[in-house]
Design a protein around this motif. Structure first.
Motif, short mmCIF file in Angstrom:
data_model
loop_
_atom_site.label_atom_id
_atom_site.label_comp_id
_atom_site.label_asym_id
_atom_site.label_seq_id
_atom_site.Cartn_x
_atom_site.Cartn_y
_atom_site.Cartn_z
N LEU A 4 0.99 -1.12 0.00
CA LEU A 4 -0.03 0.06 0.07
C LEU A 4 0.92 1.31 0.02
O LEU A 4 1.94 1.27 0.55
CB LEU A 4 -1.02 -0.02 1.11
CG LEU A 4 -1.99 1.02 1.42
CD1 LEU A 4 -3.08 0.51 0.57
CD2 LEU A 4 -2.38 1.25 2.92
N ARG A 58 -0.31 6.76 3.60
CA ARG A 58 -1.33 7.74 3.46
C ARG A 58 -0.88 8.96 4.61
O ARG A 58 -1.01 8.32 5.72
CB ARG A 58 -2.67 7.55 3.50
CG ARG A 58 -3.12 6.21 2.70
CD ARG A 58 -3.32 6.80 1.61
NE ARG A 58 -4.34 6.05 0.45
CZ ARG A 58 -4.00 4.90 -0.24
NH1 ARG A 58 -2.79 4.42 -0.31
NH2 ARG A 58 -4.97 4.10 -0.87
N GLU A 108 -3.14 10.16 6.25
CA GLU A 108 -4.03 10.00 7.48
C GLU A 108 -3.47 8.93 8.60
O GLU A 108 -3.63 8.93 9.78
CB GLU A 108 -5.37 9.05 7.23
CG GLU A 108 -6.10 9.93 6.08
CD GLU A 108 -5.92 9.56 4.54
OE1 GLU A 108 -4.65 10.38 4.12
OE2 GLU A 108 -6.51 9.02 3.84
N ASN A 112 -3.11 -0.65 10.33
CA ASN A 112 -3.76 -0.08 9.26
C ASN A 112 -4.36 -1.20 8.26
O ASN A 112 -3.54 -1.33 7.53
CB ASN A 112 -2.98 1.21 8.53
CG ASN A 112 -3.71 1.61 7.44
OD1 ASN A 112 -4.87 1.45 7.25
ND2 ASN A 112 -3.00 2.18 6.41
N PRO A 113 -5.14 -1.77 8.59
CA PRO A 113 -5.69 -3.02 7.99
C PRO A 113 -6.53 -2.70 6.51
O PRO A 113 -6.78 -1.41 6.58
CB PRO A 113 -6.58 -3.79 9.00
CG PRO A 113 -7.26 -2.76 9.76
CD PRO A 113 -6.35 -1.61 9.85
N PRO A 114 -6.66 -3.75 5.69
CA PRO A 114 -7.64 -3.51 4.61
C PRO A 114 -8.95 -3.10 5.32
O PRO A 114 -9.54 -3.84 6.29
CB PRO A 114 -7.76 -4.48 3.74
CG PRO A 114 -7.08 -5.56 4.58
CD PRO A 114 -6.21 -4.96 5.71
N TYR A 115 -9.60 -2.12 4.78
CA TYR A 115 -11.01 -1.66 5.37
C TYR A 115 -11.99 -1.38 4.40
O TYR A 115 -13.17 -0.95 4.81
CB TYR A 115 -10.97 -0.71 6.65
CG TYR A 115 -10.20 0.60 6.30
CD1 TYR A 115 -10.61 1.63 5.38
CD2 TYR A 115 -8.99 0.78 7.10
CE1 TYR A 115 -10.14 2.70 5.22
CE2 TYR A 115 -8.19 2.05 6.76
CZ TYR A 115 -8.94 3.08 5.83
OH TYR A 115 -8.16 4.15 5.63
N ILE A 116 -11.79 -1.45 3.17
CA ILE A 116 -12.64 -0.92 2.09
C ILE A 116 -13.68 -2.05 1.70
O ILE A 116 -13.21 -3.10 1.84
CB ILE A 116 -12.10 -0.43 0.85
CG1 ILE A 116 -11.09 0.56 1.30
CG2 ILE A 116 -12.92 -0.11 -0.01
CD1 ILE A 116 -10.15 1.24 0.04
N LEU A 136 -6.05 3.38 -6.15
CA LEU A 136 -6.20 2.04 -5.81
C LEU A 136 -6.42 1.08 -6.74
O LEU A 136 -6.37 -0.20 -6.40
CB LEU A 136 -7.77 2.40 -5.11
CG LEU A 136 -7.80 2.98 -3.59
CD1 LEU A 136 -7.14 4.30 -3.57
CD2 LEU A 136 -9.14 2.72 -3.14
N ALA A 166 -4.57 -5.45 0.47
CA ALA A 166 -4.01 -4.50 1.63
C ALA A 166 -5.31 -3.32 1.61
O ALA A 166 -5.21 -2.45 2.57
CB ALA A 166 -2.79 -3.67 1.14
N LEU A 167 -6.29 -3.72 0.64
CA LEU A 167 -7.33 -2.43 0.74
C LEU A 167 -8.74 -3.13 1.18
O LEU A 167 -9.46 -2.15 1.95
CB LEU A 167 -7.41 -1.91 -0.74
CG LEU A 167 -6.22 -1.24 -1.38
CD1 LEU A 167 -6.58 -0.92 -2.85
CD2 LEU A 167 -6.20 0.00 -0.69
N GLU A 169 -6.60 1.98 12.45
CA GLU A 169 -7.24 3.01 11.23
C GLU A 169 -8.33 2.20 10.88
O GLU A 169 -8.60 0.87 10.57
CB GLU A 169 -5.93 3.21 10.25
CG GLU A 169 -6.47 4.16 9.27
CD GLU A 169 -5.43 4.59 8.42
OE1 GLU A 169 -4.36 4.77 8.62
OE2 GLU A 169 -6.05 4.72 7.09
N1 GLN Z 1 -7.22 5.01 3.27
C1 GLN Z 1 -7.15 4.29 2.01
C2 GLN Z 1 -8.15 4.70 1.06
O1 GLN Z 1 -9.12 4.92 1.35
C3 GLN Z 1 -7.57 2.73 2.49
C4 GLN Z 1 -6.31 2.14 3.19
C5 GLN Z 1 -6.72 0.85 3.85
O2 GLN Z 1 -7.80 -0.01 3.34
N2 GLN Z 1 -6.09 0.58 4.82
O3 GLN Z 1 -7.82 4.97 -0.12
#
Ligand code: GLN
Length: 294
Positions: free
Chosen positions: A93, A96, A98, A188-192, A204, A211-212, A242
């Protein structure tokens, strides 16, 4: 024969080629500066200097890849994070800004001379682990990733920055941490969400999907990380995560269900919910962890 291309002419042409990018001119300057190993100010001051045919060809190739959408960070092979530049590759990844909030919240909980153990789960390029190692040189940092390609990028970043107190381990989340407890667990795991249209847009598209994206609601990995935290935290230790801008309430709920205390959600600079955390209660004894601070 036409005259050799000047820096000014090459930048003007590249800016036109990158008209589909929001900041085409700035990106053109970054790419050419990288190629020539010169700062932006130098490019502008010496804009009438000619490029060699080879430089012009390599610049055109970079601009074409950018026009096709490849992230600037992958074209340069690096991205700034915290106080350093990190090597990145399509195996990692792109760090970022953030995520610097997660680092700040971790440092607030780590006294400057603490010799505690800290874990960064899903370290990617090593961004979080290396920022902690830089700021808290007495801490022992363990960084985990399931991708060996990402881990080799991270390991190389640690070596180059001379941050040798980071131990890099290959595996899934808590897999390589069996029987160990930490003062701080960071991720900061994948969270989408899998169906999120953003996955098909911008940078992306080129980043590792693993990772996303995390299941139908983007919470699959956050659930695992929260569920396993109590078994890997020292009494008084913190889990900091995160997450997406709309996941604060769900993550808070999961932290409650896991029995953690002092649960909070913090907004990033854009005002979005971005990091949540909770703490393992200090009711049991600890000798080398956060509750020893008093
Ligand atoms: N913040 C990232 C984005 O929305 C996602 C990173 C994540 O999944 N950890 O582009």
């Amino acid at each position: 024969m036409s005259h050799a291309t000047t820096i000014a002419a090459a930048l003007a042409e590249a800016t036109q080629r990158l008209a589909n990018q929001q900041e085409g001119r700035r990106e053109a300057e970054i790419l050419l500066g990288h190629l020539l190993d010169r700062a932006r100010g130098w490019l502008l001051a010496f804009s009438e200097q000619p490029l060699t045919a080879d430089q012009a060809a390599r610049f055109t190739a970079l601009v074409e890849r950018r026009a096709a959408g490849e992230p600037v960070a992958y074209l340069l092979g690096e991205r700034g994070f915290w106080r350093f530049d990190l090597s990145v590759s399509p195996a990692t990844l792109i760090p970022r800004p953030e995520t610097e909030l997660l680092v700040e919240l971790a440092l607030e909980r780590l006294p400057p001379l603490a010799e505690w153990a800290v874990a960064d789960l899903g370290t990617g390029s090593g961004a979080i682990a290396l920022a902690i190692a830089l700021e808290r040189p007495h801490c022992r940092v363990v960084a985990v990733d399931s991708s060996s390609a990402a881990l080799s990028v991270a390991t190389e970043n640690g070596r180059r920055l001379g941050l040798n107190q980071v131990e890099w381990r290959h595996g899934e989340w808590y897999g390589p941490l069996q029987g160990e407890r930490f003062a701080l667990l960071l991720a900061n795991p994948p969270y989408i969400a899998e169906g999120d249209p953003h996955l098909k847009q911008g940078d992306l598209r080129f980043e590792p999907r693993s990772a996303l994206a995390a299941g139908a609601d983007g919470l699959d990995d956050l659930r695992q990380l929260i569920a396993g935290a109590a078994a890997h935290l020292l009494p008084g230790g913190w889990l900091l995560l995160e997450h997406g801008f709309d996941q604060g309430p769900a993550v808070t709920q999961l932290l409650h269900e896991a029995g953690l205390a002092e649960i909070f959600t913090q907004q990033d600079l854009a005002g979005c919910d971005r990091v949540s955390g909770g703490r393992l209660s200090t009711s049991s004894e600890a000798t080398n962890g956060p509750s020893a601070e008093g």
